[in-house]
Write a protein that holds these residues in place. Structure first.
Motif, mmCIF file in Angstrom:
data_model
loop_
_atom_site.group_PDB
_atom_site.id
_atom_site.type_symbol
_atom_site.label_atom_id
_atom_site.label_comp_id
_atom_site.label_asym_id
_atom_site.label_seq_id
_atom_site.Cartn_x
_atom_site.Cartn_y
_atom_site.Cartn_z
ATOM 1 N N ILE A 252 23.463 -3.642 62.558
ATOM 2 C CA ILE A 252 23.677 -3.293 61.148
ATOM 3 C C ILE A 252 22.472 -2.584 60.545
ATOM 4 O O ILE A 252 22.621 -1.714 59.683
ATOM 5 C CB ILE A 252 24.090 -4.561 60.361
ATOM 6 N N SER A 253 21.303 -2.891 61.054
ATOM 7 C CA SER A 253 20.104 -2.227 60.508
ATOM 8 C C SER A 253 20.096 -0.727 60.812
ATOM 9 O O SER A 253 19.282 0.012 60.264
ATOM 10 C CB SER A 253 18.844 -2.879 61.059
ATOM 11 N N ARG A 254 21.001 -0.278 61.645
ATOM 12 C CA ARG A 254 21.076 1.160 61.948
ATOM 13 C C ARG A 254 21.857 1.933 60.878
ATOM 14 O O ARG A 254 21.975 3.154 60.953
ATOM 15 C CB ARG A 254 21.743 1.387 63.312
ATOM 16 N N VAL A 255 22.441 1.188 59.934
ATOM 17 C CA VAL A 255 23.144 1.863 58.829
ATOM 18 C C VAL A 255 22.127 2.130 57.721
ATOM 19 O O VAL A 255 21.556 1.213 57.145
ATOM 20 C CB VAL A 255 24.308 1.000 58.279
ATOM 21 N N ASN A 256 21.913 3.406 57.473
ATOM 22 C CA ASN A 256 20.961 3.813 56.439
ATOM 23 C C ASN A 256 21.734 4.085 55.156
ATOM 24 O O ASN A 256 22.214 5.191 54.920
ATOM 25 C CB ASN A 256 20.204 5.058 56.919
#
Lengths: 268, 272
Positions: A252-256
């Motif tokens: 989820i941290s890859r969603v900017n």
């Protein structure tokens, strides 16, 4: 009434000379009996004949070699190939993955639009030069109007590793010396020395080579339609052999997220 | 291409997620433009309102929600004889995958004749002409010609009009009337008021795609957004007709067995 009459004329009446199957009897393509007259054709010869009506083992071999060198790359990071890999990781079927990838290959930054587009550009440019315009002006005007030229420049990498092998192969087939190929490289020389620094990519070379063989932009487009598939299917197979869902997973941290920072409540 | 010190990300204004405590790959909360989709929006928003939110990032006004609702119903089933639905039924009768039925419907229904590209093109006209009838007349009679070849075939008729129609069909008039009745839609009202003049310029009647394009333009969707939403909204009919024909089988579906007439091939005429 005129229009109704036109539809009436076509009702249960498709008149064509392109081809048909006569079940239990024969198959015809452009007037040839496929099972008798074309049975010894190589598949690309048959494809070329179906699209253009031309019978040329040499041209078919030239096209086949070009596709191998230019478009059948089995890298699942390439956007069209990635559709096949994603289909496999999500355990969809091979054909759905390939068909999705094929449709996606009609892209702007690579694939079918540049393939057709650069051929069209070379024909138009050649015509303008024949009418007295100079190459620099034609190229400048194209860049100004469309902010780039199909067949020149490449996403991700600057250098196109395909051009050397492509030209070497073309030479072995007696191709590569024609006016459109020369024009393609003249444009490359100009762009390379301009502030844009775009260089020719493989689709530009292919378009030049095949324009010299008399293929129109639309014929090139149709012939190129399936070319990516040989690179697509290995990507599907590869991802299917690995555990499901594992193809480049995204945490989820890859969603900017760049949208509204406010948490909103519906109806308020 | 990849900076190893910094993982590549996907940038979005639409969607944000909070991970589950035990799994960074699973979402605990999903936000669409700031709305908690499963914790708040679900049960409060209608499907149409959520669809609008996805495209526009703002909830619709009551008027716009009604407009999109009407359009969604108008487009949901283009009808059993529509080209895109026929594409889907071919998948059904042959026992192809269900995804392929929708892919076939999308492929067929993407084009210039009644398809997504027609909507795209008509909105381009709207953007240039607005509600200036003289501008429409010029645009229709002298359509823009693109010098560069495109993968799309050139338009062979005025976008939003039916080149094979005799007069504007009742469903097209009914949908347009319904949209106008909802109110507060300047462009749809203008289309209704000027339909016959536009049809004279186009030399053919207004089509459903023309009403749809105008409604989508009224909703302030870009040509790209409108093309996409139009493609999406027309799929339900393709789905159900394909399923129906799958059950009935190919024997009860036209093959046009005697319909194809093979002519003598003339290489010179047929080259290219």
């Amino acid at each position: 009434m005129k229009k109704e009459k036109m539809f009436s004329e076509y009702e249960d009446n498709w008149e064509t000379s392109m081809g048909a199957i006569f079940p239990g009897e024969k198959v015809v393509l452009r007037g040839k009996d496929v099972l008798k007259e074309l049975k010894d054709y190589r598949w690309v010869e048959y494809l070329l004949f179906g699209i253009t009506g031309r019978e040329s083992p040499r041209l078919a071999r030239l096209i086949e070699g070009m596709w191998l060198i230019c478009t059948s790359f089995p890298d699942p990071r390439l956007w069209n190939n990635r559709v096949a890999a994603l289909s496999a990781t999500a355990r969809s079927t091979g054909v759905l993955g390939s068909a999705g990838a094929l449709a996606v290959s009609e892209a702007t930054i690579y694939g079918l639009k540049p393939i057709q587009g650069v051929s069209d550009f070379l024909y138009r440019t050649s015509e303008k030069i024949a009418k007295g315009q100079c190459l620099e002006d034609v190229v400048k005007s194209e860049v100004k109007k469309y902010r780039g030229i199909y067949g020149y420049g490449r996403p991700v990498a600057d250098k196109d590793e395909r051009i050397g092998p492509l030209l070497e192969f073309a030479k072995s087939m007696g191709a590569g010396e024609g006016p459109y190929t020369k024009l393609a490289f003249d444009v490359d020389n100009y762009l390379g020395s301009s502030r844009l620094r775009y260089r020719i990519n493989a689709s530009g070379v292919v378009a030049g080579l095949l324009a010299d063989e008399g293929l129109t932009p639309k014929e090139l487009y149709h012939i190129a339609t399936l070319t990516f598939t040989a690179g697509v299917i290995p990507c599907y197979i590869d991802a299917l052999e690995k555990p499901e869902g594992t193809f480049f997973p995204l945490r989820i941290s890859r969603v900017n997220y760049e949208g509204t920072a406010v948490s909103r409540v519906w109806g308020q | 291409m990849t900076n190893k010190n910094k993982q590549e990300t996907i940038t979005t204004k639409i969607w944000n997620e909070i991970p589950e405590d035990d799994n960074p790959f699973a979402a605990k909360v999903c936000y669409c433009s700031g709305f908690d989709v499963y914790g708040d929006l679900l049960g409060k928003a209608s499907y149409i309102e959520y669809l609008y939110l996805l495209f526009k990032l703002e909830p619709p006004s009551p008027n716009h929600a009604l407009l999109l609702e009407g359009l969604a119903i108008a487009l949901a089933n283009p009808g059993i004889r529509d080209h895109s639905v026929r594409g889907a039924m071919n998948a059904g009768v042959g026992g192809s995958t269900h995804a392929s039925a929708l892919m076939a419907a999308l492929a067929v229904g993407a084009g210039n004749l009644g398809g997504g590209r027609e909507v795209y093109n008509m909105i381009k006209y709207w953007e240039q002409c607005g509600t200036d009838i003289n501008a429409w007349e010029q645009m229709i009679k002298e359509p823009p010609v693109e010098e560069r070849a495109d993968v799309w075939p050139s338009m062979e008729h005025a976008p939003g009009f039916d080149p094979n129609g005799a007069s504007c069909t009742l469903p097209v008039k009914q949908v347009l009337a319904h949209m106008v009745k909802i109110g507060d839609s300047e462009k749809l009202e203008w289309l209704q008021a000027n339909r016959e003049r536009l049809e004279q310029f186009a030399e053919c009647p207004l089509a459903m795609s023309g009403v749809a394009a105008t409604a989508l333009h009224e909703l302030q969707l870009s040509p790209d957004q409108a093309e996409m939403l139009y493609l999406l909204l027309r799929l339900p009919g393709a789905a159900v007709h394909s399923l129906e024909q799958e059950k009935l089988g190919w024997r009860r579906y036209p093959f046009f067995g005697d319909g194809l007439k093979l002519q003598k091939y003339n290489p010179k005429e047929n080259m290219g």
